[in-house]
Enzyme design. Sequence first.
Site, PDB file in Angstrom:
ATOM      1  CB  CYS A 194      53.085 -32.764 -14.448  1.00 46.35           C
ATOM      2  SG  CYS A 194      52.487 -31.473 -15.775  1.00 46.35           S
ATOM      3  CB  CYS A 230      54.912 -27.335 -10.168  1.00 49.07           C
ATOM      4  SG  CYS A 230      53.625 -28.568 -10.007  1.00 49.07           S
ATOM      5  NE  ARG A 253      36.973 -19.451  -5.813  1.00 51.35           N
ATOM      6  CZ  ARG A 253      35.897 -19.814  -4.952  1.00 51.35           C
ATOM      7  NH1 ARG A 253      36.015 -20.055  -3.756  1.00 51.35           N
ATOM      8  NH2 ARG A 253      34.906 -19.839  -5.759  1.00 51.35           N
ATOM      9  CB  CYS A 311      39.330 -27.635  -6.609  1.00 52.79           C
ATOM     10  SG  CYS A 311      40.334 -27.326  -8.069  1.00 52.79           S
ATOM     11  CB  CYS A 322      55.123 -24.990 -13.801  1.00 51.78           C
ATOM     12  SG  CYS A 322      53.799 -25.517 -14.871  1.00 51.78           S
TER      13      CYS A 322
END
Length: 336
Positions: free
Chosen positions: A55, A62, A263, A99, A59
């Site tokens: 990616c 991450c 969650r 997900c 971030c």
Amino acid sequence: MSVVIRYDWQESEIRKIHDTPLLELIYQAASVHRQFHDPSKIQVCKLISIKTGGCPEDCSYCAQSSRYKTEVKAQALLEKETVVGIAQQAKESGVSRVCMGAAWREVRDNSQFEQVLDMVKEVTALGLEVCCTLGMLTQAQAKRLEEAGLYAYNHNLDTSEEYYSTIITTRTYGDRLNTINNVRQTNVTVCSGGILGLGESVDDRVSMLHTLGTLHPHPESVPINILSQVQGTPLENQPDVPIWEVVRMIATARIVMPASDVRLSAGRARLSQVEQALCFLAGANSIFSSDDGHMLTVTTPCPGYNADHEMLNLLGLETRSAFVGQSKTPVEAVVR
């Protein structure tokens, strides 16, 4: 204590809730939880990384950013048959929501998006709620996901608007909110929450809940993640988040957004059964479970299906079926 769903929260009100003496806060949150949800039911979810690593975003937490050297190796988009097989195994293990995450900055209108749409159709056909997290997307792309049968779209705020640029510089807070707004132009539900342990202050946590709590409607799903420190990322040396801070955030989110699913997401593997029970008492009603001991990537541990079944049985909790919506009928008084 009776509640109505509110969208006019002030940050000072949320801070007051957050700072309530802990046992009283848990009691209030548990009372709210029982007005809007079945406290005996926990939704078990499975997160599948359908496209891993590489990616371009920065971030700071991450493992999948191409800017950091981590254990995660970039992999191509999985085949549809592989994803459906994982989803089928998850369903057989008590999962009702899957997900699918792709390490993209944004959705592009190309053959890979077409493949994702096919995955959504096939996994939905299994009788599972399907959530996707694919990065930023347009209204047109959100509409196509809706047409494919998508149940939810995840796009976390991560932290407060004030602290956001400390953690991410390759997109703005407004970009995040814009994607949520694009999803809201469809009937796809919104999943949006944050991460604890990024170095943020309590004010930042309250500010994030204020942003979520003043969205109209609230996100149907609010993940509370605990940072998993990943070697090779800028946040690899962050201290662990104390369980009491996790419980406070769950309880505050439950009171501010009564009908939303809260969650207990990344970072749960470090919590004992007793600590998880406190989270459930405070209003968490969903967990992520795993067939391989990982959540999304190898850098984030996740409890397995068998261990979670044992815990839920011990606590007298049951797994929740797919497509069980939140209460839409708030009662008539304001939380005091």
